[in-house]
Design a protein around this motif. Structure first.
Motif, PDB file in Angstrom:
ATOM      1  N   TYR A 108     -16.973 -11.058 -12.077  1.00 15.16           N
ATOM      2  CA  TYR A 108     -14.607 -11.403 -12.787  1.00 15.16           C
ATOM      3  C   TYR A 108     -14.191 -11.286 -10.263  1.00 15.16           C
ATOM      4  N   LEU A 109     -15.338 -10.218  -9.901  1.00 21.40           N
ATOM      5  CA  LEU A 109     -15.120 -10.381  -7.923  1.00 21.40           C
ATOM      6  C   LEU A 109     -14.739 -12.152  -7.744  1.00 21.40           C
ATOM      7  N   ASN A 110     -13.715 -12.619  -7.656  1.00 18.28           N
ATOM      8  CA  ASN A 110     -13.195 -13.812  -6.591  1.00 18.28           C
ATOM      9  C   ASN A 110     -13.222 -13.359  -5.228  1.00 18.28           C
ATOM     10  N   LYS A 111     -14.530 -13.739  -4.383  1.00 17.68           N
ATOM     11  CA  LYS A 111     -14.178 -13.604  -3.293  1.00 17.68           C
ATOM     12  C   LYS A 111     -12.729 -13.708  -2.587  1.00 17.68           C
ATOM     13  N   LYS A 112     -12.778 -12.841  -1.867  1.00 21.06           N
ATOM     14  CA  LYS A 112     -11.690 -13.615  -0.314  1.00 21.06           C
ATOM     15  C   LYS A 112     -12.669 -12.981   1.148  1.00 21.06           C
ATOM     16  N   ASP A 113     -11.911 -12.957   2.221  1.00 26.21           N
ATOM     17  CA  ASP A 113     -12.193 -12.661   3.593  1.00 26.21           C
ATOM     18  C   ASP A 113     -11.107 -12.305   4.155  1.00 26.21           C
ATOM     19  N   ILE A 114     -10.526 -10.782   3.856  1.00 26.98           N
ATOM     20  CA  ILE A 114      -9.287  -9.866   3.846  1.00 26.98           C
ATOM     21  C   ILE A 114     -10.051  -9.897   5.541  1.00 26.98           C
ATOM     22  N   VAL A 115      -8.583  -9.933   6.312  1.00 23.94           N
ATOM     23  CA  VAL A 115      -8.015  -9.753   7.964  1.00 23.94           C
ATOM     24  C   VAL A 115      -7.533  -9.057   8.254  1.00 23.94           C
ATOM     25  N   PRO A 116      -7.059  -7.908   8.942  1.00 21.69           N
ATOM     26  CA  PRO A 116      -5.928  -7.062   8.872  1.00 21.69           C
ATOM     27  C   PRO A 116      -4.830  -8.417   9.543  1.00 21.69           C
ATOM     28  N   ALA A 117      -3.210  -7.601   9.706  1.00 23.85           N
ATOM     29  CA  ALA A 117      -2.352  -9.108   9.931  1.00 23.85           C
ATOM     30  C   ALA A 117      -1.076  -7.487  10.383  1.00 23.85           C
ATOM     31  N   VAL A 118      -0.935  -8.013  11.309  1.00 19.02           N
ATOM     32  CA  VAL A 118       0.511  -7.378  11.761  1.00 19.02           C
ATOM     33  C   VAL A 118       1.694  -7.798  11.243  1.00 19.02           C
ATOM     34  N   VAL A 119       2.283  -6.779  10.726  1.00 23.09           N
ATOM     35  CA  VAL A 119       3.178  -6.521   9.443  1.00 23.09           C
ATOM     36  C   VAL A 119       4.600  -6.605   9.482  1.00 23.09           C
ATOM     37  N   PRO A 120       5.375  -7.479   9.361  1.00 26.83           N
ATOM     38  CA  PRO A 120       6.648  -6.930   9.497  1.00 26.83           C
ATOM     39  C   PRO A 120       7.625  -6.468   9.334  1.00 26.83           C
ATOM     40  N   LYS A 121       8.598  -5.896   8.917  1.00 26.68           N
ATOM     41  CA  LYS A 121       8.977  -4.914   8.244  1.00 26.68           C
ATOM     42  C   LYS A 121       9.894  -4.820   6.834  1.00 26.68           C
ATOM     43  N   PRO A 122       8.614  -4.372   6.400  1.00 25.68           N
ATOM     44  CA  PRO A 122       8.616  -4.705   4.310  1.00 25.68           C
ATOM     45  C   PRO A 122       9.974  -4.283   4.036  1.00 25.68           C
ATOM     46  N   ALA A 123      10.502  -5.446   3.193  1.00 25.49           N
ATOM     47  CA  ALA A 123      10.988  -5.539   2.713  1.00 25.49           C
ATOM     48  C   ALA A 123      11.781  -5.726   1.052  1.00 25.49           C
ATOM     49  N   LEU A 124      12.305  -4.838   0.270  1.00 25.69           N
ATOM     50  CA  LEU A 124      12.332  -4.119  -0.380  1.00 25.69           C
ATOM     51  C   LEU A 124      13.403  -5.672  -1.948  1.00 25.69           C
ATOM     52  N   ALA A 125      12.630  -6.574  -2.630  1.00 23.64           N
ATOM     53  CA  ALA A 125      13.647  -7.653  -4.044  1.00 23.64           C
ATOM     54  C   ALA A 125      13.726  -6.631  -4.892  1.00 23.64           C
ATOM     55  N   LEU A 126      12.859  -6.001  -4.575  1.00 21.07           N
ATOM     56  CA  LEU A 126      13.807  -5.491  -6.903  1.00 21.07           C
ATOM     57  C   LEU A 126      12.973  -4.378  -6.827  1.00 21.07           C
ATOM     58  N   SER A 127      13.762  -3.391  -7.417  1.00 21.90           N
ATOM     59  CA  SER A 127      13.311  -1.732  -8.070  1.00 21.90           C
ATOM     60  C   SER A 127      13.614  -2.207  -9.798  1.00 21.90           C
ATOM     61  N   LYS A 128      13.099  -2.814 -10.317  1.00 22.58           N
ATOM     62  CA  LYS A 128      13.735  -2.926 -11.329  1.00 22.58           C
ATOM     63  C   LYS A 128      13.042  -3.780 -12.780  1.00 22.58           C
ATOM     64  N   VAL A 129      12.985  -4.221 -13.698  1.00 14.41           N
ATOM     65  CA  VAL A 129      13.013  -5.062 -14.489  1.00 14.41           C
ATOM     66  C   VAL A 129      14.200  -5.736 -15.108  1.00 14.41           C
TER      67      VAL A 129
END
Length: 611
Positions: free
Chosen positions: A170-191
């Motif tokens: 059940y592991l679907n193959k993926k090629d993983i590469v590092p990314a330069v990530v912008p500042k994370p943004a919290l879009a939600l913190s609740k249900v």
């Protein structure tokens, strides 16, 4: 490096309970009570680490770290060190473990018991190893990245008290590469969760989950399948509930054992394309047997997760992934019963079981046959309606028993061997009320089994019931267009006695090798031929035999074109007076896609028979 071999780890009460519930023969726990040599060798080669821990309320959370091999390694006897970029602002696991420390300030756990668990995984090779233990120390260095906001580098030291290699299922193959990530943004913190988070769940083909046995130990593992294998049961002001099936695995049931003992889970769902990430924590309920099948048809074990808290973070991942080969073990998506896309199962509401007994078999072509079954107890399943399908269960005939891996036939491990076939008969057409007919093509394990049957052998299989609503509506004076691809004629066959065949325009496309189906249909329903345009591929290569067959069809009254159907053919049909604006289609995926494109300005009702 010397390894100290400690005593064997025993199953805890939750694991033993779930194994007994699922009738698993006893086996020793294969988990190593230290960092095994295999795990130590694998860790430097993994590109991702799913890491779990508990918050102060005892709730599990999970995060996903890494991006390139080399960020985690063994540095001593059962000690691993992690050094990797992280989101210092909103990542719940980093917040819990490093407690807001930054600028190199060390978090020394000393003699405290902050338990953690991890899954080191390399998706390009489907390699993974489970770890569990305690956090020894950690530090967080914030990094100001030019034009990219603020990230941080975390350093964690973990004492490994348990490790176990896992299989690649059940592991679907993926090629993983590092990314330069912008500042994370919290879009939600609740249900409830926002639409973006729900869409991520419904297209995800994997997530990572942490579970715990009280405050004693934890485990983190992967759950994967076809995209959308995790379903959303509820997401509104009253809460959010997810459901996913537990597929056939190694039968250790360590995650389910934790959930049995402590019904809590922390889930992380990564978006490998955008870098968005969804963190969830909630309470769980294990469903087994009828309870699982009632909620998620065709499932023997399912897990329901009621979300208590959530964080949906945009650009929160420090890596990206390109999709590769999906796991050959993935079964098709199992939809919730409430989604209305699964077969009805009369045995859910009735203790009696109806059986279908094969009483007649007719081969119309080398690969197409008509099969008639008598119903042992019609009252149980009720009478079908034209346009429905019948679900039959072949587990008793074709089930191969338990196997952990089956590389020669991987899809069989989660195949419940329940098949749905469109009913091609009707009571008005002369079929007795306690019988049903299907017209099918030999395309797989179950249909091949039916084609091999001798009627005198008396094959009987359980009936799950009738379902589906592909009904053709014909208003007064209206001409109904129906496009069928080969065996796609079957839903129309059951409804022919109820229709005015003079006001049907059947556009039927097939290969010359299936011509026996067309001849049989026109002989049983002569008026239909005069309303049919038949497109035959391969007819030009049929020689004298093909010419005679074509003449025979034309003698029945059908118009025969020795070529494939084209978009221009439908334009001619659309010019007919009194033609309905609603088109009916039953075809395979390629033809259906073309037809939907050609009829984009029309209302289209279709049934598929994708294989």
């Amino acid at each position: 490096m010397a390894f100290i071999h400690s005593n064997q780890i025993e199953w805890h009460h939750g694991e033993a309970s779930i194994q007994k519930m699922l009738h698993v023969p006893y086996q020793d726990n294969p988990t190593s009570p230290f960092l095994s040599p295999h795990a130590a060798l694998l860790l430097p080669h993994v590109s991702l680490l799913a890491l779990g821990t508990l918050d102060d309320a005892g709730r599990p959370w999970t995060t996903l770290l890494g991006g390139a091999p080399g960020f985690i390694r063994s540095v001593g006897q059962s000690i691993v060190a992690i050094k990797t970029p992280v989101d210092p602002l909103y990542d719940p696991v980093i917040n819990i473990l490093l407690n807001g420390k930054d600028q190199g300030e060390n978090v020394d756990q000393g003699k405290t018991t902050r338990i953690v668990s991890g899954l080191g995984i390399h998706l390009a090779t489907r390699s993974r190893v489970k770890l569990a233990g305690k956090l020894v120390a950690g530090a967080l260095d914030r990094i100001l990245m030019q034009n990219c906001g603020e990230m941080a580098e975390a350093q964690l030291v973990i004492k490994v008290e348990q490790s176990l290699g896992n299989c690649p299922k059940y592991l679907n193959k993926k090629d993983i590469v590092p990314a330069v990530v912008p500042k994370p943004a919290l879009a939600l913190s609740k249900v409830p969760l926002p639409v973006e988070a729900i869409n991520l769940l419904l297209r995800a083909d994997m997530f990572f989950m942490s579970s715990c046995h009280g405050h004693l130990t934890m485990g983190t593992n992967h759950r994967g399948g076809s995209a959308g294998f995790c379903r959303v049961l509820k997401n509104d002001g009253n809460g959010t509930i997810l459901v996913y099936p537990e597929f056939s695995g190694n039968r250790l049931y360590q995650t389910l054992g934790n959930l049995q003992a402590t019904p809590k889970a922390g889930i992380v769902v990564p978006d490998f394309d955008s870098g968005d990430v969804l963190h969830l924590t909630g309470t769980t309920e294990i469903l087994v047997g009828k309870e699982a099948a009632d909620l998620l048809p065709r499932s023997n074990v399912a897990v329901k997760v009621e979300i208590e808290d959530a964080r949906f973070i945009q650009n929160g991942l420090t890596f990206r992934g390109t999709a590769g080969e999906p796991s050959p073990y993935n079964p098709p998506v199992r939809f919730l019963a409430s989604e209305g896309r699964s077969s009805v199962d009369v045995q859910k509401v009735n203790d009696r079981t109806a059986y279908a007994r094969l009483v007649k078999k007719e081969l119309l072509t080398p690969t197409i046959g008509r099969f008639r079954f008598s119903i042992s107890d019609p009252e149980v399943v009720g009478r079908f309606k034209p346009g429905q399908y019948v679900a039959l269960a072949f587990e008793d005939e074709l089930g191969a028993g338990y196997s952990h891996m089956r590389d020669d036939d991987p899809s069989s491990l989660n195949d419940d061997l329940v098949r749905s076939f469109t009913v091609s008969s009707s009571e008005r057409g002369g079929t007795p009320a306690d019988e049903v007919e299907i017209t099918i093509r030999n395309v797989g394990k179950v249909t091949a089994f039916l084609f091999r049957q001798n009627v005198r052998a008396g094959l009987e299989v359980p009936m799950k019931g009738f379902s589906g609503t592909f009904a053709i509506h014909q208003d007064e004076g209206e001409i109904i267009p129906f496009v069928a691809g080969g065996i796609g004629i079957t839903p129309l066959l059951a409804q022919l006695p109820d229709l005015d065949l003079r006001r049907i325009r059947l556009i039927w496309t097939m290969n010359i090798t299936d011509i026996g189906l067309a001849i049989d249909t026109f002989e049983r329903y002569p008026p239909l031929a005069r309303s049919t345009l038949l497109y035959l591929s391969g007819a030009a290569d049929g020689g004298q035999e093909g010419l005679q067959t074509t003449l025979r069809l034309e003698q029945h009254g059908a118009q025969v074109c020795k070529r494939r159907l084209a978009a221009s053919d439908l334009l001619l049909i659309q010019g007919l007076p009194a033609l309905s604006s609603t088109w009916y289609i039953c075809a395979g995926p390629q033809l259906r896609q073309a037809l939907l494109s050609w009829l984009s300005d029309r209302r289209v009702i279709y049934e598929s028979f994708d294989y």
